[in-house]
Design a protein around this motif. Structure first.
Motif, PDB file in Angstrom:
ATOM      1  N   ILE A   1     -20.169   2.350  13.254  1.00  0.00           N
ATOM      2  CA  ILE A   1     -21.111   2.998  14.177  1.00  0.00           C
ATOM      3  C   ILE A   1     -20.512   4.354  14.541  1.00  0.00           C
ATOM      4  CG2 ILE A   1     -22.293   2.923  16.396  1.00  0.00           C
ATOM      5  CD1 ILE A   1     -22.161  -0.058  16.393  1.00  0.00           C
ATOM      6  N   LYS A   2     -21.228   5.414  14.215  1.00  0.00           N
ATOM      7  CA  LYS A   2     -20.775   6.764  14.522  1.00  0.00           C
ATOM      8  C   LYS A   2     -21.344   7.178  15.882  1.00  0.00           C
ATOM      9  CE  LYS A   2     -18.984   9.163  11.801  1.00  0.00           C
ATOM     10  NZ  LYS A   2     -17.543   9.449  11.608  1.00  0.00           N
ATOM     11  N   ALA A   3     -20.500   7.781  16.694  1.00  0.00           N
ATOM     12  CA  ALA A   3     -20.935   8.202  18.028  1.00  0.00           C
ATOM     13  C   ALA A   3     -20.155   9.426  18.484  1.00  0.00           C
ATOM     14  CB  ALA A   3     -20.744   7.061  19.025  1.00  0.00           C
ATOM     15  N   ARG A   4     -20.815  10.248  19.261  1.00  0.00           N
ATOM     16  CA  ARG A   4     -20.173  11.458  19.779  1.00  0.00           C
ATOM     17  C   ARG A   4     -19.221  11.134  20.925  1.00  0.00           C
ATOM     18  NH1 ARG A   4     -25.471  12.417  18.317  1.00  0.00           N
ATOM     19  NH2 ARG A   4     -25.666  13.959  16.642  1.00  0.00           N
ATOM     20  N   ARG A   5     -19.522  10.059  21.642  1.00  0.00           N
ATOM     21  CA  ARG A   5     -18.644   9.610  22.714  1.00  0.00           C
ATOM     22  C   ARG A   5     -18.609   8.075  22.736  1.00  0.00           C
ATOM     23  NH1 ARG A   5     -15.390  13.157  26.030  1.00  0.00           N
ATOM     24  NH2 ARG A   5     -15.820  15.101  24.947  1.00  0.00           N
ATOM     25  N   VAL A   6     -17.441   7.504  22.991  1.00  0.00           N
ATOM     26  CA  VAL A   6     -17.270   6.052  23.091  1.00  0.00           C
ATOM     27  C   VAL A   6     -16.891   5.722  24.539  1.00  0.00           C
ATOM     28  CG1 VAL A   6     -15.927   4.048  22.358  1.00  0.00           C
ATOM     29  CG2 VAL A   6     -16.597   5.796  20.679  1.00  0.00           C
ATOM     30  N   ILE A   7     -17.596   4.751  25.122  1.00  0.00           N
ATOM     31  CA  ILE A   7     -17.334   4.330  26.497  1.00  0.00           C
ATOM     32  C   ILE A   7     -16.937   2.862  26.479  1.00  0.00           C
ATOM     33  CG2 ILE A   7     -18.287   4.103  28.823  1.00  0.00           C
ATOM     34  CD1 ILE A   7     -20.282   6.296  28.164  1.00  0.00           C
TER      35      ILE A   7
ATOM     36  N   LEU B   1      -6.932   1.563  20.602  1.00  0.00           N
ATOM     37  CA  LEU B   1      -7.196   2.999  20.628  1.00  0.00           C
ATOM     38  C   LEU B   1      -5.936   3.808  20.389  1.00  0.00           C
ATOM     39  CD1 LEU B   1      -9.536   3.223  23.766  1.00  0.00           C
ATOM     40  CD2 LEU B   1     -10.189   2.823  21.381  1.00  0.00           C
ATOM     41  N   SER B   2      -4.795   3.255  20.828  1.00  0.00           N
ATOM     42  CA  SER B   2      -3.535   3.983  20.698  1.00  0.00           C
ATOM     43  C   SER B   2      -2.366   3.019  20.790  1.00  0.00           C
ATOM     44  CB  SER B   2      -3.421   5.040  21.804  1.00  0.00           C
ATOM     45  OG  SER B   2      -2.127   5.589  21.851  1.00  0.00           O
ATOM     46  N   SER B   3      -1.340   3.272  19.977  1.00  0.00           N
ATOM     47  CA  SER B   3      -0.130   2.445  20.044  1.00  0.00           C
ATOM     48  C   SER B   3       0.641   2.714  21.331  1.00  0.00           C
ATOM     49  CB  SER B   3       0.762   2.740  18.831  1.00  0.00           C
ATOM     50  OG  SER B   3       1.114   4.127  18.800  1.00  0.00           O
TER      51      SER B   3
ATOM     52  N   GLU C   1      -7.874  14.004  16.082  1.00  0.00           N
ATOM     53  CA  GLU C   1      -7.393  13.250  17.238  1.00  0.00           C
ATOM     54  C   GLU C   1      -8.530  12.617  18.026  1.00  0.00           C
ATOM     55  OE1 GLU C   1      -5.009  15.838  19.600  1.00  0.00           O
ATOM     56  OE2 GLU C   1      -3.386  15.966  18.125  1.00  0.00           O
ATOM     57  N   ARG C   2      -9.779  12.917  17.635  1.00  0.00           N
ATOM     58  CA  ARG C   2     -10.936  12.446  18.396  1.00  0.00           C
ATOM     59  C   ARG C   2     -11.487  11.160  17.796  1.00  0.00           C
ATOM     60  NH1 ARG C   2     -16.422  12.919  18.509  1.00  0.00           N
ATOM     61  NH2 ARG C   2     -16.428  13.992  16.489  1.00  0.00           N
ATOM     62  N   ILE C   3     -11.828  10.201  18.659  1.00  0.00           N
ATOM     63  CA  ILE C   3     -12.484   8.970  18.216  1.00  0.00           C
ATOM     64  C   ILE C   3     -13.976   9.232  18.095  1.00  0.00           C
ATOM     65  CG2 ILE C   3     -13.074   6.600  18.884  1.00  0.00           C
ATOM     66  CD1 ILE C   3     -10.291   6.379  20.122  1.00  0.00           C
ATOM     67  N   SER C   4     -14.524   9.019  16.915  1.00  0.00           N
ATOM     68  CA  SER C   4     -15.922   9.361  16.641  1.00  0.00           C
ATOM     69  C   SER C   4     -16.762   8.127  16.322  1.00  0.00           C
ATOM     70  CB  SER C   4     -16.000  10.340  15.463  1.00  0.00           C
ATOM     71  OG  SER C   4     -15.444   9.748  14.296  1.00  0.00           O
ATOM     72  N   GLY C   5     -16.296   6.959  16.752  1.00  0.00           N
ATOM     73  CA  GLY C   5     -17.061   5.739  16.516  1.00  0.00           C
ATOM     74  C   GLY C   5     -16.137   4.542  16.371  1.00  0.00           C
ATOM     75  N   PHE C   6     -16.713   3.447  15.901  1.00  0.00           N
ATOM     76  CA  PHE C   6     -15.938   2.207  15.761  1.00  0.00           C
ATOM     77  C   PHE C   6     -16.374   1.444  14.527  1.00  0.00           C
ATOM     78  CE2 PHE C   6     -13.505   2.037  19.586  1.00  0.00           C
ATOM     79  CZ  PHE C   6     -12.670   0.926  19.475  1.00  0.00           C
TER      80      PHE C   6
ATOM     81  N   THR D   1     -12.170   9.048  24.651  1.00  0.00           N
ATOM     82  CA  THR D   1     -13.001   7.942  25.127  1.00  0.00           C
ATOM     83  C   THR D   1     -13.064   7.955  26.654  1.00  0.00           C
ATOM     84  OG1 THR D   1     -11.082   6.481  25.114  1.00  0.00           O
ATOM     85  CG2 THR D   1     -12.472   6.474  23.150  1.00  0.00           C
ATOM     86  N   THR D   2     -14.035   7.220  27.190  1.00  0.00           N
ATOM     87  CA  THR D   2     -14.121   6.988  28.628  1.00  0.00           C
ATOM     88  C   THR D   2     -13.793   5.529  28.876  1.00  0.00           C
ATOM     89  OG1 THR D   2     -15.847   8.672  28.923  1.00  0.00           O
ATOM     90  CG2 THR D   2     -15.621   7.021  30.657  1.00  0.00           C
ATOM     91  N   ILE D   3     -12.851   5.283  29.796  1.00  0.00           N
ATOM     92  CA  ILE D   3     -12.409   3.919  30.093  1.00  0.00           C
ATOM     93  C   ILE D   3     -12.778   3.597  31.533  1.00  0.00           C
ATOM     94  CG2 ILE D   3     -10.487   2.294  29.960  1.00  0.00           C
ATOM     95  CD1 ILE D   3     -10.829   3.742  27.361  1.00  0.00           C
ATOM     96  N   VAL D   4     -13.231   2.350  31.767  1.00  0.00           N
ATOM     97  CA  VAL D   4     -13.665   1.918  33.089  1.00  0.00           C
ATOM     98  C   VAL D   4     -12.946   0.627  33.456  1.00  0.00           C
ATOM     99  CG1 VAL D   4     -15.657   1.367  34.532  1.00  0.00           C
ATOM    100  CG2 VAL D   4     -15.949   2.829  32.521  1.00  0.00           C
ATOM    101  N   ALA D   5     -12.514   0.527  34.717  1.00  0.00           N
ATOM    102  CA  ALA D   5     -11.921  -0.723  35.206  1.00  0.00           C
ATOM    103  C   ALA D   5     -12.367  -0.938  36.637  1.00  0.00           C
ATOM    104  CB  ALA D   5     -10.398  -0.674  35.127  1.00  0.00           C
ATOM    105  N   GLY D   6     -12.381  -2.220  37.050  1.00  0.00           N
ATOM    106  CA  GLY D   6     -12.710  -2.555  38.433  1.00  0.00           C
ATOM    107  C   GLY D   6     -14.195  -2.439  38.730  1.00  0.00           C
TER     108      GLY D   6
END
Length: 561
Positions: free
Chosen positions: A228-234, A248-250, A206-211, A379-384
């Motif tokens: 690109i493999k990553a431990r965290r995606v921002i 990321l999700s339907s 269930e974890r996103i490990s890259g893109f 993932t970490t999502i940012v807005a504003g």
């Protein structure tokens, strides 16, 4: 003086190799000011960072702002005191640490009979603004009489004028500051590349490990895509947050209520204001600005911005005739004797504020504070957010991500939390060569050199002005835009210019400050571009046509007039 590491198409290629070979702590999607601030903060702590941007750096909102560093005087009306205090604190830091990109600017605030707020209420706001700044301001506000204001701005509408105020904020080079912040992150070890699209997430359970990503500059489609493999995606995608989020999700639900902002640009001789002007539109009470930029080409004035609903697809963004008329009516109200027409407009630009949808009744009531949350797959999502507070926002995003990573690691969910991280260190200058001492030493050296170094180069590049002039000191170009061939060479080698449009639109104010947008010099500069990047005649011609097509696209609004 220590040499600055290269930040060019060559380091981009090196980054692409490392993207394929290594696993990163953070993969940051988005190369605007938010992604840049996150990358710099994370890299300063010793984290292994990758940054990808689908277009050029600062392509979206980060090059289409009002180009101001300010606390947000109007936010006091919404009682956003914490946001204003934080912004004013960051303003003081940026004035000190990025003096070539952020400069003090006086603002004039005329008050007319019948305005929603009288001089008494505004005076209280001015005192509160200075107080929240802890009086760390380029100058305290001043109450101006009616005649005092007219003496300073004789072409200002006098009918009904009660007087006004002068206070201080700052102007900035938004795109250049974003790119310099990314360059600083690169110097700290981050791997950074523009023109790389993040296609689809890579899941481990269930974890996103890259893109899965795509190099949009690749000559062969066979090698264009890679993981690109990553431990965290921002995700710092600004107006494109919902588009990427839906991948990321339907079950993704839209985050944004985007706001569209249009700016018009005039020759400074047509609106010769002594500082920025605050204007309130009589139709809806919105605040807009007239912002002088004598440092852009031969000198321009930026007028804006509007605040209207934006299309959900940022790529469909355009300037409407009604938006041009809206700003022109505002100018006619404040400066009737100048007789400004749409024929006086030198250029225009439009951007999107990626505001968080808070359910507010109007766009004007939506807070400009940023929002950080967990997204699908960890993932970490940012807005504003505000450009002024980008550094603090970057720190908060990294803190948030590390806190969740530490929690998940303690529960044996996902990769182990990294040990031995340093504290965040982003209060230091993004570019030491721009500090007054370094620039003074460079000016002294420049006086003794065989070349006369234009002041505009010191203004833009700090002590590196000498290095720029040494690249090509003989070419002649427009007033206020000296040694363009040298500047192009420098930005290809040090600011990762990949295309001519990157240079004309975002590295220097060529498109913005001239009605011809610098096109008469495009053929010469396309040859410089080809020489630097090792391109042939066919590629050079194609690049020249690409630039013309981009100019045509950005000037579509003129047809409606």
């Amino acid at each position: 003086m220590v040499a600055t590491p290269e930040f060019s198409f060559k380091t981009r290629q090196e980054a692409l190799l490392k993207f394929r070979e290594q696993t990163f702590d953070f993969l940051i999607i988005g190369g605007g000011i938010t992604g840049a601030a996150v990358a710099r903060d994370a890299a300063s702590r010793g984290l292994k960072v990758a940054v990808v941007e689908k277009n050029d750096f600062a392509f979206g909102t980060s090059s289409r702002s009002s180009k101001l560093i300010h606390g947000g005087l109007r936010y006091l009306e919404n009682f956003e005191f914490r946001l204003v205090f934080e912004a004013l604190t960051e303003r003081a830091l940026l004035l000190r640490t990025a003096p070539h990109m952020v400069r003090p600017l006086p603002f004039y605030f005329p008050v007319y009979e019948g305005d929603p707020h009288g001089k008494g209420i505004i005076a209280m706001g001015m005192w509160l603004y200075d107080l929240l700044a802890l009086f760390r301001t380029p100058g305290a506000h001043k109450n101006l009489s009616r005649q005092g204001l007219l003496d300073l701005i004789p072409f200002l509408r006098s009918e009904g004028l009660s007087g006004g105020f002068r206070y201080y904020d700052a102007s900035m080079w938004d795109d250049a500051l974003a790119i310099q912040t990314l360059r600083s992150a690169h110097e700290m070890g981050a791997q950074v590349a523009n023109y790389v699209e993040a296609l689809n997430p890579i899941f481990e359970g269930e974890r996103i490990s890259g893109f899965r990503c795509k190099d949009l500059e690749a000559l062969s489609s066979a090698v264009a895509e890679f993981d690109i493999k990553a431990r965290r995606v921002i995700l710092c995608a600004g107006p494109w947050t919902d588009r990427v989020g839906s991948r990321l999700s339907s079950a993704w639900k839209p985050w944004l209520k985007p706001s569209k902002g249009v700016h018009l640009v005039f020759d400074i001789k047509r609106i010769p204001v002594p500082g920025a002007m605050v204007m309130s539109h009589p139709e809806d009470g919105r605040i807009s600005f007239v912002i002088p930029r004598p440092d852009f080409g031969a000198g321009v004035v930026i007028v804006g911005t509007t605040d209207d609903p934006a299309p959900q697809d940022p790529d469909q963004l355009g300037i409407e005739k009604s938006e041009v008329k809206y700003l022109m009516r505002l100018l006619h109200r404040y400066f009737p004797i100048l007789n400004l027409t749409t024929g006086d407009i030198v250029s225009a630009y439009v951007g999107i504020r990626p505001l968080m949808d808070t359910g507010a009744a109007t766009l004007q009531k939506i807070s400009r504070e940023h929002h950080i949350d967990l997204g699908p797959g960890g993932t970490t999502i940012v807005a504003g957010g505000k450009y002024t507070t980008h550094r603090m926002m970057g720190k908060e995003i990294v803190d948030f991500t590390l806190k969740d990573w530490r929690r998940a690691s303690g529960q044996n969910k996902g990769p182990a939390f990294p040990l031995g991280l340093r504290k965040s260190e982003t209060r230091s200058p993004v570019f030491y060569k721009a500090l007054p001492k370094a620039v003074a030493e460079a000016r002294a050296k420049g006086i003794k050199s065989e070349h006369k170094i234009p002041e505009e180069l010191f203004s833009r590049y700090g002590a590196d002005a000498i290095a720029v002039a040494d690249l090509d000191s003989n070419s002649t170009f427009p007033v206020g835009l000296p040694l363009l061939a040298a500047q192009l060479k420098y930005t290809i080698r040090n600011e990762m210019v990949m295309h001519l449009e990157d240079f004309f639109i975002r590295r220097v104010p060529l498109f913005l400050s001239r009605s011809d947008h610098g096109l008469p010099w495009a053929e010469v500069l396309s040859k410089v571009w080809a020489s630097e990047l090792g391109k042939g005649e066919k590629e050079t011609l194609a690049e020249f046509e690409r630039l013309r097509a981009e100019f045509d696209r950005r000037n579509e609004w003129k047809k409606s007039l």
